[in-house]
Design a protein around this motif. Sequence first.
Motif: not given
Length: 453
Positions: A16-38
């Motif tokens: 769902t959109p909620e699940v997608t946003t939650a995992y993307a935010a978690a990954f962004g935090s895992y990356c330390g708020g750095g640049k992410v290529i999609v």
Amino acid sequence: MISVSGIRGIVGEGLTPEVTTAYAAAFGSYCGGGKVIVGRDTRTTGEMVRHAALAGLLAVGCDVVDLGIVPTPTIELAVAKSDASGGIAFTASHNSDEWNALKFFSADGIFLDEVQARELNAIKDDWKVDYVPWSKIGHVSLYQGAVDDHISAVLQDTMFDLPVIRKRNFRVAVDAVCGAGCYLLPQFLAELGCEVVKVNCEIKGRFPRNPEPLPEYLGDLCNKVKEESCDLGLALDPDADRLAIIDDKGEPIGEENTLVIAARLVLKHKPGPLVTNVSSTRALDDIAKDAGVPIHRTKVGEIHVVKKMQDVKAAIGGEGNGGVIYPGVHLGRDSAVGTAMVLQALIEADCSLSEFMKSMPDYTMAKTKISIEDYHRDELLAALHSHFKNDEQDRTDGLKIIRQNGWFQMRPSNTEPVIRIYAEGEDQHSADAFIREGTEALEKLFPQAGSDE
């Protein structure tokens, strides 16, 4: 479904959109708020998944570089060659239209390993996401040159004799299943001087055939090869990391042989260890033996193969699903790399593909999958271990039964709620017999089992 490479599910149900946003935010935090290529494939749900993921990434302060519709290997290569902290591919690969997924890459352009995946899931599950204030929200930039960069990276490898390949002027039919390879492979082949005959190379948002590039789904491509007198045909899955091949007579050579051809070529030029998974053809053992190099086998999954390749400094690796991994370009399955290797092998052999295949080890693979509702992985494997207790067993991934004239394997899938059964024998009869034996064992032990084919 959560696996080492990311998350996937049916859009609107598990994904769902909620699940997608939650995992993307978690990954962004895992990356330390750095640049992410999609980047993404061509599914109709791709825009929704992209927007939901972008919301999560921007909310934790990530700047995002969006490559648009591009193959998974293009994203992997872009991350590896950049200063990005990670990457995400929005693609469910070989799954059908209703599925989508987020595949996560570390800063070196390879999938997260099991330890990294656990760290990511802990951030998400324990609410450790680092949302930023309004003044630190990230921004999105677009980059449209990633496919060109990918092509250039492959063509720079000195193993490929570009003038000779271009002079040969191969005629190649391409079935991109209306996926992310629609741009990459025809353009790449044109750079190699090939005349391209396109099949399913338009972006429509839906897949015109089953997205797995298996022989039973490639009838249109086989016919086109014959009708257009092509030297070969190439078939992709939706994110273009897998490559299946049709010979000049319009006959599929089997996706297992993509890696076999690539391995023989690479080991001729650059001898070194060969790495593949436990489900791949034993023809690779023959190729390694002929080259005088070791072969290493891993659990199924690109990251397991890649990690072993790094450990042993492998010359070539990959999986029997048509996935070629060549460290000379990058550490990911790549249909463009596989394509260049097939053309180079044909140049060096100076014969047609059908003639070339007569020189290759000759085994027959068979594959199926079984749906089993409400089973526990450990319980299933324990029951199979006991059922086949008198046989030689390999428990690297699922259960592989080894016999004198071949083998068969039963393995819970990482990408679908099914049990996969792979078998290899000296001929079709023996491979099919192994498939029946595995299927009958599962149906006996788990009466709720049913064929998914």
